[in-house]
Structures are given as C-alpha cells and as structure tokens.
Design an enzyme around this catalytic site. Structure first.
Site, PDB file in Angstrom:
ATOM      1  N   CYS A  97       0.836  -1.202   0.000  1.00 28.57           N
ATOM      2  CA  CYS A  97       0.000   0.000   0.000  1.00 28.57           C
ATOM      3  C   CYS A  97       0.871   1.252   0.000  1.00 28.57           C
ATOM      4  O   CYS A  97       1.557   1.538  -0.969  1.00 28.57           O
ATOM      5  CB  CYS A  97      -0.976  -0.038   1.183  1.00 28.57           C
ATOM      6  SG  CYS A  97      -2.313   1.163   1.010  1.00 28.57           S
ATOM      7  N   HIS A 232      -3.711  -5.423   0.754  1.00 25.89           N
ATOM      8  CA  HIS A 232      -3.083  -5.756   2.037  1.00 25.89           C
ATOM      9  C   HIS A 232      -3.171  -7.252   2.337  1.00 25.89           C
ATOM     10  O   HIS A 232      -4.098  -7.670   3.039  1.00 25.89           O
ATOM     11  CB  HIS A 232      -3.796  -5.008   3.167  1.00 25.89           C
ATOM     12  CG  HIS A 232      -3.530  -3.543   3.211  1.00 25.89           C
ATOM     13  ND1 HIS A 232      -2.487  -2.998   3.914  1.00 25.89           N
ATOM     14  CD2 HIS A 232      -4.159  -2.498   2.630  1.00 25.89           C
ATOM     15  CE1 HIS A 232      -2.487  -1.677   3.783  1.00 25.89           C
ATOM     16  NE2 HIS A 232      -3.496  -1.348   3.000  1.00 25.89           N
ATOM     17  N   GLU A 234      -1.462  -8.846   4.443  1.00 26.65           N
ATOM     18  CA  GLU A 234      -1.287  -9.050   5.895  1.00 26.65           C
ATOM     19  C   GLU A 234      -2.617  -8.912   6.631  1.00 26.65           C
ATOM     20  O   GLU A 234      -2.785  -9.456   7.715  1.00 26.65           O
ATOM     21  CB  GLU A 234      -0.230  -8.083   6.456  1.00 26.65           C
ATOM     22  CG  GLU A 234      -0.700  -6.672   6.791  1.00 26.65           C
ATOM     23  CD  GLU A 234      -0.947  -5.777   5.581  1.00 26.65           C
ATOM     24  OE1 GLU A 234      -0.835  -6.264   4.423  1.00 26.65           O
ATOM     25  OE2 GLU A 234      -1.273  -4.582   5.778  1.00 26.65           O
TER      26      GLU A 234
END
Lengths: 273, 1005
Positions: A97, A232, A234
C-alpha cells in the site's frame, strides 16, 4: 544459511500497518523488529543487520504532495547506499500500500537490476476520487520472477487506499513490464476460473477498485526480490478476517491464504541467505 | 539571508490513462448535491514558499518535492492558467482557495518538511502555504461565481479569490500572519456590583454564573489568601486575568459537568412525586458502578482518568472513551469533526500511563440530507454538514491508522440547529510494564518534570471549553475552530508508546478543553501542586499573552511527567521521532497551582479551590407527560410499497458509500466489519476485534441511540439506547459477564431562564433518562465506566429557537471468548428463522409513524414508546443466545430496531441475497402493525441451520422464542400474517431501495 531470518519493518512518520506486518512475519517463522526510519537515516542502525525489509502501509507524512513521496524522498536521499547494498546482497523487499507507493517513488519499482533511483511509474488518485476499504480478488502471474508470490494463483484481501491507480507514461512501458513478467498481480473478476482471471482490459468498479491500467495491483523489479502491491495481504492473515467467515461453519484453522506471501520470503531467505 | 517567496503550481497531466480526478470529483459533487452539470473542472495545487532559497534553485528541484513528474505538470513563479498549451480553453470561472492566516495548513507543513530534506539551508523561518485552484468550463447560465466558491470553501477558515472569463486569473498571494501584540497580565477588579460581575462574565466569554463569580470574589477577600499572594508578588485583593481565565476554564460546564453535579428539586405532576436529588451523576451513574465494582475484579479504573479501564485478561487491559464535538462541527464540519476524533484518541493516549488506540466508533446526528426547508442564519445545509463531518472523521481516523469499526448516522430536522458528532475510541495496554508498574495507574512525584509534547501553542483554540458551554449564535468566535493534524499526532503517539514501554512516563494526560491550565492543573492533584513557566512554552506565533498561553486549546499536545533521571532518554526519543517535547513545568507539593511567566508570578491558585471550589448549582425540574397527537395506523394499506419506502428512509438506508471510506480493518483485527454478507453490503450490528495477532480472543464494540423516543418519554429513550447497544453486542456473541458501558448525553439547555422557559421540563427529561439508565444498567450488569455530557445544544432564541431532541448515546465494549464463534446479519441458505423476544403494540415515535406523518397519511407520532418492564427476562434470553452463538450453532442474527421485524428481515435478505418466508402471526397483544413495524425492545431475529434446530431450541428453552419461517430458494421475501400475504418483495428491489437513497457520490467513474 539463516534459520530465522530477521525482518526490518519500518515505522514512523505516519506509517501505520507496522504492527500487523511485523506480526505476520513472525507467524511465518521470522523474527521481526519495528525500526524507526530515522534509525537508518541517522546511521545508528544499518539495513545490513536484516535479511528482509518491509515498508508497511499507512499515510506517511499524510500523503500530502502525493502518496509515499516524502518518505520516498527520505529513503532516496538518506538511505541510498544501504538500499543499494541490500538489493545487491539479494535480500527481499516488500512494500504494501503506502509502502508500494514509497518504493515506486524512490524508483526501486519497477526499477533496474541495479537500482538507479529514477521514478518510472506512479500511483495516483483512484478514478472514483474516493479512499475506500473493500475486499478484492487478486490473481498472480505464474511466470513472474517474484520470489514473494511463488505458487500462489489467487487470493482475496482488502484494498484500503485513495491513490492506487498504477500509471506509466506510455503503453510501451507497460508492454515491456509485462514481457518481463514484472506485472506480478492484478485485480480479477472472482467469477472467473482461478488461473484464468487475468485480463488487460480494465475491469469495472469495484472489481478493479481504482481504475488501474491493465488492472495492475502489484509489480516487482527485474530480480523478483523487490515486490510492491496496493492490497493488504497481511490483513488477510487469519480466516476470521475474511468477510465471509460466518457464512459457513466455524473454521478451526486460524492462519489463512494471505500468509503465503510472507512464508515465501521467509523460506527464500532461509534457502538463499 | 534575504527571504524569497517562490510560487510553484502543479496540475495533473491529461492524456492516455491520465486524468484530473480531483476536478472530476468536484464536478460530480456539484451534480449530486445541486443538480448542476458543468462541462469540465480542472484543479491546480499551488505552493507559496517563503524561504532563503531563490526561484532558480527551487525550479531545478521542483520534481523532487512538489510535482510527480510522471503524472503532473509543474511551473515556477507563474500561473498554470496562463499557459495556453495546458489550458487551451479559457475557463468561464476560476476559484482559488487558500487558508486564512494562522489556520493549520497540513499540506503546507508536509511540503516544508519535504523542502527541508532537499534544502537543509532553507532558513529557520521558512514557511510553505498551499492553495488550490479550480477552473470551470461550460458553466450553465445563472451560476454565480461567489455562490460557487461558497460551495467549495468555508469562510471561517479559508479565503477564496474568484475570477470570470476575460478577467485576469484569480491569483492568491502569500499572506503573512498578522503580528499579535503582547499584553502584560492585567489585574481584574472584582469589588464591583453583581450586575457588573455578570457583565464581566458575559463580555469576557467566561460563562460563569453570578454565584460562581461571587465565590471567586470571596476568595480574594480571604485574609490568608491575600497574605499568601503578597508574598509571591501577585496583586493581593484581585485576580489576574490569568487566574480568572484559568478558573473559567476549570469551572466550565464542559470541564466540571455542573448540571450533572447539581442539586435538583424534582417534581412529577403525573405521580405527585416531589424529591431532592443530590447530583444525577453520583446518584445514577457513579454509585451503581461503584456497587458493581464490589462484585467483580475487572473494573480497574472508573471515572477519574481520561477513560475507564477494565481488565481484559491477565496480560491486557482495555479502555474506552466517547466524546462530542458538536459546536465546532456546526461552525466548521470538517475541522470540528477531525479535532473531535483525534481529540478522543488523545484521551486514550492519556489513560493510565498511555494506552494505544485500536478502534474508533462514530455516531452522527444530522438534519435530513435532502432538507428543502429554510435554514437559519449561519447554519450549513445538512448535506454540507454530513460531507464535512464525514471527511474530517475519515481523514482523522485513516491517517492515524485507527480503524473505524462501528457507528451510526441518525437524522432528525432538529439536528439542523446543532449537529451531534460523537467520536469514540477503544484503547489497549499491557496490564503491567516491564518495571512492574500497573499501567492503568499514574504515579507522579513532586520534583518530576512536566513536558508539553507534540504541537505548539497558538491563538487557535482559545475559549473552546467555555464556548462549548454556550449556545451557538452569530457571534460565536472563530478561534474556537481548529483543523487537526493527524500526522503530528501519530508521530507523538509512536513516541509516547515507546516512552511508556521504556518506563519513562510517570503521568500523562491530554491537552483538550482548557489547555495547559486543565491538563497540568488536573495532574497536579496527584502531588498537590505544580509550577508552570509560560515563558518556556513553544509558540506558533509570538505575542500571545500569559492567559492565552495557559488556556489555548491548540491541538496535538500531550502533557507528560518524567522523572529527572529519565530526562535524557525521554528527550532522545523525542528527537528520534521528530516530536517537539518541552519542559514547561514541575510537580510540587505546595498545594498551589503556581504559574510564572519568565521571572514574574502571574497566577497562584490553591489546588483545592481550583478543583473543588465551584459551588453546586441548584436546579428545578418538573415532569409533565407530553401528549403528542397519537399515531393511528391507516385503516388499510399495502405494506410492500411501505417496506420499500421504509428501506429508503435516511435513518434506515445503507450508509455504505460513506462508511466504506473509513479504513475499518487497519491493524488486521476486524473480525466483523461494518458491512457483511454475500456482496459485503448487508448491515453489520456490532464490531468484533481480535487485537492480539495470532490469537482469537476478542473484543466487541457496539452503540445504541434512539433520540426520537424522547418525544414521548426521555426515560424510554435512554432504556432503548442501552438495550440496543447490548442487543447488538449479543448478536456478535459477547461474553455478558464482562461488558462495560459509556453514557454520552447531549441535551438542550435544561436550566430554566428567559431564554429557556421550558428548562424545568428539559431537566425532568434528564432525570428520567438517568433513572432508566441506572435501572437497565443494573439489570444487565453493565457498569458505566466513563461518560460525557454536552448540555447546550440549542440554536437561536424565542420562536426561532431550535433545540435538539434529548439524546443519549450508549456505547458498549465487552469481552468475546473466540471471534470465530460469532454471527452476522446476512441470511445463509437453508436456515430456519426465529424471533427472540416479544412484539408489543409499541409504535409511538417509530420510524414508520414519522414517515407516515411526513407524507401526510397520519396526524401524529404519539402513542406507546417501547418499554423495558422486565429487563432481567431479556438478559436471560440474551445469555442463552450468546451461549448458543459461542457454541457455533448460530451463524445468523440481527437486532430489530427502526422499522421493526419487517425492516430487520429485509436487511437480512439483502445481506444474504436470499429469499425468506416468515409468518408474523403469534402470541402477544400486538396487532398486525405492531408486529410488523413496531420497535419493541429485546428482540433479535436469528437464523439456524435446520440440522442445529433441536440443539438451539433446547438451549433457548424457557425464553421467549417464536418460530417465524424459513429461508427459501429464489429472491423473494414474503411475510404472512396467518393466511394473509402482507408483504411480497423482490430482493433486488429491496437492495436498490436500501442502497440508493444516501449514495451522494454522484457515481464511481
């Protein structure tokens, strides 16, 4: 051979996904440390202490003057030698990002074999004009040299950005990027068959959430070690973070598909560093 | 070195894959809000750089700082608009907007930081200010350029320059900040008549009443005080302006909650009751919580700190705080709301020895966005307020890296007079620090140094606390408005958490209302004294007088106490994070709040007088039951179109296009997001977090608010708010044995006066609300651990007066054993549907009643508002249901609130993109209208897979439970009343009704 790779997760100045990024590397078998950018800028720490570098998401410097630009400048001017040496040592770097925006603006992505810190692409305002948080479906180029995405066909994870539209000055630049399989991952229509979703034609909103050219969600450098993406992974580390997790019986498994990207890098470091 | 002002402009390149998104957004917004189609809008961002670097040097490095060479064109020292190649078509109108001098310019601050990276020799006083230019082509006839500029800027904080075709393009110049003249501390003579005392209070914006002014007067007549003052060189017989301002801040309604602390004489004309109440807060909020604290071991810190703290488990504690920022948001919706959210984040940072904010909630109350009636002077249109507040909370939350996980938007005409902007934050901290100290307790010692950390003190934000205790008028001061700076605050947060973990902090609190006078003044209670040196306080601009430095509410500041031995480590951390930390005071044990400015004493107030000297208010309260015209349902009606109309009501309709612009899953912990279901667009009830990565331990956060029931009974309103918050949390499967609440009251002025002839009634409403709050919280065992009130939510006077409906927001957070075992509202195929709870004939002040009244179908909204006669029964069924959810056999649940069963089941069909057939015929006295649309409390619709039905029924045994029907294949919702089909609606039609009405984006491309 390193058994437990050390990951430097940058933080400070408005980076804000540093905790979860550090956590997923730990869950993948590494040791991670959140390190303030200024430790590297001031020279009291050195990137060479680490095997993997992560530039997490956030709003570095409020994204004023363009996302990732000011943090990119600090790295470009103050960490140039450390970054060059890190890449030369064959160590993986990921930017997620805002971190992807930083890597593009430092010139590390799409980059050259040997970094020259020239900006060649950009990430700009979404066509919708809005910051949005929504889940997308990503598909990966199986031929890509990217060491972060080996063996991954398709994953779902959230995008959370207002400036994620990938642009380059000319379509020939994109052709060249495509030819070297540096277009690692793209937004796809989830109703397509996995492995067959990738298309050059920009998909409608919200499938392609930002209007990115050729649906580009993430790219790598020619070596495949430096990888950046707007979504994202994660934030998709656990099964219970998926928006549909209540639509079926309780899944006892905790770790989810988003983990594979981080495992790949840890395994790469274990095998090669 | 000479200083140069260099102008740099950038504008997006237009061409293959390149466009001006910012301009396009303005074009779409004008179309969405005003139905104006403009040919094209283009944008230019400008920088005015005042530094020692000349324009040739700047020009060489423009692409390294100001412009992105891939996507932007840049020029130095001229206007883009004068370049005929880039702007070949001369615009019809040009509007250039910049900040007024002294207003926070965040892009300018960031640009200066970037500029100094390239030019370290830019000079100590280098500044950058920014502006934005919009050029409009093919503007329809009849559009006035001044009107257009007003849609794009707020005159209170911004300036605009306009030009028309044929004129020279609008060019904004650098406007240096006007120097402020320093005024030496003055002595204020209080030996004056009562009338003059009141005049002093009013003209000085002190917002103190006569008794309070007299109490201050008496203080300075005390011989012991006079002697002590003489000794330190202060005027003996009279306060300094510093002291008077400090007392006004500390004693403000905002800081001291004088109405909640008041002695109330309460009369109930309905029952004949005639009683005295010594403090609503102590009686109905504090005492019940303290009694509950005796029964559990997890209430760690209640009421006295910046937020309430509970023990989550052995390793972690959690805290929560909610606040309002109503008056600033009315004046500048963007800045007011942003300072609201980053301000409540600081309450969390200032809890214990510093907690980490992990989630935000926001609840807004606005006038209807499609309002077509008149607007009083000085008030923005509700759609403008919505846009501004939303943007402020979005930027404040997103840039701080704190997910916004739960909230609501409520609409009512009366909120045109004063919008309510509630911002809440949850915080997490380790139970113990490495040095063994418990992190929820502050422990400063005399001799500790007090640092001001973060931003500097400026003229912005003076008189915020007193201002929010006054009602909004045309003369409301613009200095009460500020814009937040989330990045400065984020850097400060990073630094403070490192300092906490290194054991460097002995005490911490935020600088909010009242500035340093409140923050250091409150902390000084721990050691019984402090000495502040105002000469050390870093200023944004020179020339502030002593009292202004002391009470300024400039944002992004924390006050932190550090042991002397830890000073080097603390200052090194501040340097690393590029955070300004300045030693401004010391803790003492002299019993005095002592302030010097350089060499001179400027204030010296006994700590006890400062904090406990304010006299108790004495107020009159009288309850008369309101008799609104009753709601009588029409004799016959077709309910299917009513359902589609109800789904499109702003109070019910999807807020997705707004909410999706908040980051709701940063930190990778949000297990139930604001939108759920197949297409991720069905409504979420509570938020559910798993904040420890790799663990499934959870926290639930939810909100309840139903202000319109106050039209019938503010007590019912309060009970409904608590029940709704609990019900939402139950849907997530909360652990009901560890749940805490926050009461947040927003009221119209309840003090009887010429301006408020109905003050007794409004106070009686407050009494009733508090009584119901206590009754329900005790029954549910939900201790209120932190609260807030805002008591002057009125606009104007006389016939034009607008008072908000008395509003209680009840926020709740609680433990969750395992986030995998939870539910969402979307139906899943193959489920049987049950209603937990009972439907009663409760349609008073319902959303249906308001809709039918607004459309002229019925005369009134009166009748029975929902009641909670037996909350212990509700709790029993909630406990049974949470147990079933935690066992994994229930994956679908949704609470029934506005619009009753009909709207709840429709929303479940929308989320699941699934049909259903239910029968509302069942036990109870309610008729068809009551069972379909009534808003009875305690009800939850549940979906259970057919395989799990038997187990579910046995777990729910002994509780009110009604079988309603089944999900069906296909995409139709049919609702039967026995043999009569009363609603037959297509899911796609419901989706478009529900999602269409509040989408004010103007499209996605």
């Amino acid at each position: 051979m390193v058994e437990t790779p050390k990951v430097a997760v940058l933080f400070g100045f408005g980076i804000n996904c540093d905790r979860e990024t550090a956590a997923v590397f730990e869950l993948a078998g590494a040791v991670s440390e959140r390190v303030h950018v200024n430790h590297f800028v001031n020279g009291d720490r050195d990137l060479s202490e680490y095997h993997i570098l992560a530039v997490p998401g956030g709003f570095s410097f409020g994204d004023h003057l363009g996302s990732g630009r000011l943090l990119g400048n600090r790295m470009r001017f103050a960490m140039r030698e450390q970054l060059t040496a890190f890449v030369a040592a064959g160590k993986p770097i990921i930017g997620i990002c805002n971190g992807f925006q930083v890597l593009v603006k430092t010139g590390l992505l799409p980059g050259k074999e040997v970094p020259d810190f020239e900006q060649r692409a950009s990430l700009t305002l979404n066509n919708s004009g809005r910051y949005e948080d929504r889940w997308v479906t990503l598909e990966f180029d199986p031929e890509s040299p990217c060491i972060w995405t080996k063996g991954i066909t398709r994953i779902e994870c959230p995008v959370r950005h207002g400036e994620g539209r990938f642009v380059m000055p000319a379509s020939s630049d994109l052709d060249a990027l495509d030819a070297s399989n540096q277009i690692v991952t793209r937004y796809v229509d989830p109703s397509t068959e996995p492995g067959k979703g990738i298309t050059d034609e920009t998909l409608p909103f919200p499938l392609c959430p930002n209007g990115s050219i050729r649906n580009i969600a993430g790219i790598c450098d020619p070596t495949g070690l430096v990888f950046g993406l707007m979504p994202h992974p994660e934030a998709a580390y656990a099964t219970f973070l998926h928006p549909h997790h209540t639509r079926s019986d309780v899944n006892e498994e905790i770790l989810a598909e988003g983990m594979q990207i981080f495992r790949n890098a840890v395994e790469y470091a274990q095998a090669n560093l | 070195m000479p200083s140069n002002i260099v102008r740099v402009e950038t504008t997006p390149k237009i061409g293959e894959g390149m466009r001006d998104v910012r301009g396009d957004s303005v074009k779409r917004q004008l179309a969405a809000d005003h139905n104006i189609e403009i040919g094209s809008v283009r944008s230019i961002v400008g920088f005015l750089i005042d530094s020692e670097i000349d324009s040739t040097q700047v020009n060489e490095r423009v692409d390294d700082v100001f412009a992105d060479p891939i996507i932007e064109e840049s020029v130095t020292d001229c206007l883009h608009l004068d370049n005929e190649e880039l702007f070949s078509e001369e615009p019809d109108m040009v509007v250039t907007i910049g900040f007024k001098p002294g207003v926070t310019d965040n892009p300018g601050k960031a640009a200066l930081d970037g500029f100094k990276t390239i030019f370290p020799n830019a000079g100590e006083n280098a500044r950058v200010s920014t502006y934005i230019t919009y050029s409009f082509t093919s503007v329809p006839d009849g559009i006035d350029v001044d009107w257009l500029s007003k849609q794009l800027h707020n005159g209170l904080i911004e300036r605009a320059i306009c030009s028309l075709k044929g004129e020279a393009s609008a060019k904004i110049e650098y406007s240096p900040v006007e120097p402020i003249e320093y005024t030496a501390p003055a002595t204020i003579d209080l030996e004056i008549s009562d009338e003059e005392l009141m005049k002093l209070s009013e003209e000085g914006l002190l917002a103190l009443n006569l008794e309070e002014m007299q109490t201050i007067q008496a203080h300075y007549r005390d011989p012991a005080i006079r002697a002590a003052r003489a000794e330190v060189g202060l005027p003996e017989n009279a306060p300094t302006d510093v002291e008077l301002e400090c007392l006004a801040q500390t004693w403000s309604e905002h800081c001291k909650h004088k109405i909640f602390a008041a002695h109330i004489h309460h009369v109930d004309t309905e029952t004949g009751e005639d009683t005295e109440i010594d403090s609503l807060f102590k009686t109905h909020i504090m005492n019940p919580t303290l009694e509950m604290k005796e029964e559990v071991d997890w209430l760690l810190s209640v009421f006295h700190d910046n937020s309430g703290v509970i023990a989550w488990d052995d390793d972690w504690s959690v805290c929560m705080k909610a606040e309002t920022h109503n008056s600033p948001s009315a004046l500048d919706p963007y800045g007011g709301a942003m300072t609201g959210i980053v301000g409540v984040n600081r309450d969390i940072m200032g809890t214990g020895l510093g907690a980490r904010p992990i989630a935000n909630t926001d609840v807004f109350c606005f006038g209807p966005p499609n309002w077509e009636g008149d607007l009083p002077d000085n008030l923005f249109h509700p759609s403008r307020v919505l846009r501004g507040v939303h943007a402020g909370v979005r930027v404040g939350g997103n840039e701080s890296g704190i997910p916004t996980v739960n909230g609501a938007i409520v609409f009512d005409d009366r909120y045109i007079g004063k919008p309510l902007v509630y911002c809440g934050t949850i915080g997490l901290m380790p139970r113990r620090l490495a040095d063994g100290r418990e992190s929820h307790e502050k422990n400063p010692q005399p001799g500790d140094r007090v640092y001001m950390v973060g931003g500097r003190v400026g003229y912005d934000g003076i008189h915020g606390a007193t201002f929010s205790s006054l009602e909004l008028t045309e003369e409301s001061p613009s200095s009460a408005v500020q814009i937040g700076d989330p990045i400065t605050q984020k850097k400060m947060l990073d630094m403070i958490l490192e300092a906490r973990d290194a054991g460097l902090i002995t005490c911490i609190t935020d600088n909010g209302a009242g500035g340093l006078s409140s923050s250091i003044g409150e902390m000084a209670e721990y050691t019984n004294g402090c000495q502040i040196d105002l000469g050390k306080v870093p200023l944004k601009q020179e020339g502030l007088s002593s009292w202004e430095i002391l009470v300024s509410e400039s944002q992004e500041r924390m006050t932190v106490a550090v042991k002397e031995s830890d000073v080097p480590a603390f200052e090194a951390l501040a340097d690393l994070h590029e955070v300004e930390a300045t030693w401004v005071a010391d803790f003492t044990n002299t019993g005095l709040f002592h302030v010097i400015h350089g060499e001179d004493a400027v204030a010296s107030l006994p700590i006890e007088f400062l904090h406990d000297g304010v006299p108790q208010l004495k107020l009159e309260s009288e309850w008369k039951k309101p008799e609104p015209t009753p709601f009588i349902p029409p004799v016959s009606s077709t309910h299917t179109p009513l359902l589609l109309e109800m789904l499109a009501r702003p109070n019910i309709a999807s807020k997705e296009t707004w909410v999706r612009q908040y980051d709701h899953e940063v930190i990778a912990q949000t297990a139930i997001k604001p939108f759920v279901g197949v297409e991720r667009d069905g409504p979420g009830d509570a938020g559910l977090l798993a904040p420890i990565h790799g663990s499934t331990r959870g926290l639930v956060v939810s909100n309840g608010i139903s202000p319109r029931y106050s039209d019938i009974d503010a007590g019912a309103m309060a009970a409904a708010a608590v029940d709704e918050a609990v019900r939402n949390a139950v849907c997530a499967g909360v652990d009901l044995s560890k749940v805490a609440g926050l009461d947040n009251f927003c009221w119209p002025d309840p003090i009887e006066s010429n301006k408020t002839p109905d003050g007794r009634f409004k106070l009686a409403q407050l009494v009733r609300a508090n009584r119901e709050l206590e009754r329900i919280c005790r029954a549910y065992f939900v201790p209120c651990i932190s609260g807030k009130d805002s008591m002057k939510n009125d606009y104007g006077s006389g016939e034009n007066k607008i008072s908000i409906p008395p509003t209680l927001l009840f926020s709740l957070f609680g433990n969750h054993p395992d986030v995998r075992y939870t539910t969402t509202s979307d139906l899943k195929p193959g489920e049987s549907l049950y209603l937990v709870g009972e439907s009663k004939q409760e349609l008073g002040a319902s959303e249906l009643a308001f809709m039918l009244k607004e459309t002229g179908v019925v005369e009134g909204i009166g009748g029975e508002a929902p009641q909670l006669p037996t909350p212990e029964k509700n709790l029993q069924s909630y406990k049974a249901l949470t147990k079933a959810i935690q066992s994994g056999i229930v994956r679908t649940a949704h609470d029934c609130s506005e619009g009753g069963v009909a709207v709840a089941i429709a929303e479940m069909c929308i989320g699941g993109r699934c049909g259903a057939a239910i029968d509302i015929d069942g036990p109870g006295e309610a008729d068809l209208w009551g069972r379909l649309w009534g808003e009875s409390l305690g009800r939850i619709l549940v979906g259970v897979k057919q395989d799990n039905r038997a187990e579910f029924l046995s777990m729910m045994k002994g509780n009110a439970l009604t079988y309603m029907g089944e999900t069906i294949e296909g995409d139709n919702l049919s609702i039967w009343d026995g043999d009569d089909l009363i609603i037959d609606a297509n899911v796609d039609d419901m989706v478009s009704a529900w999602k269409g009405s509040l989408d004010m984006t103007g499209g996605d491309q």
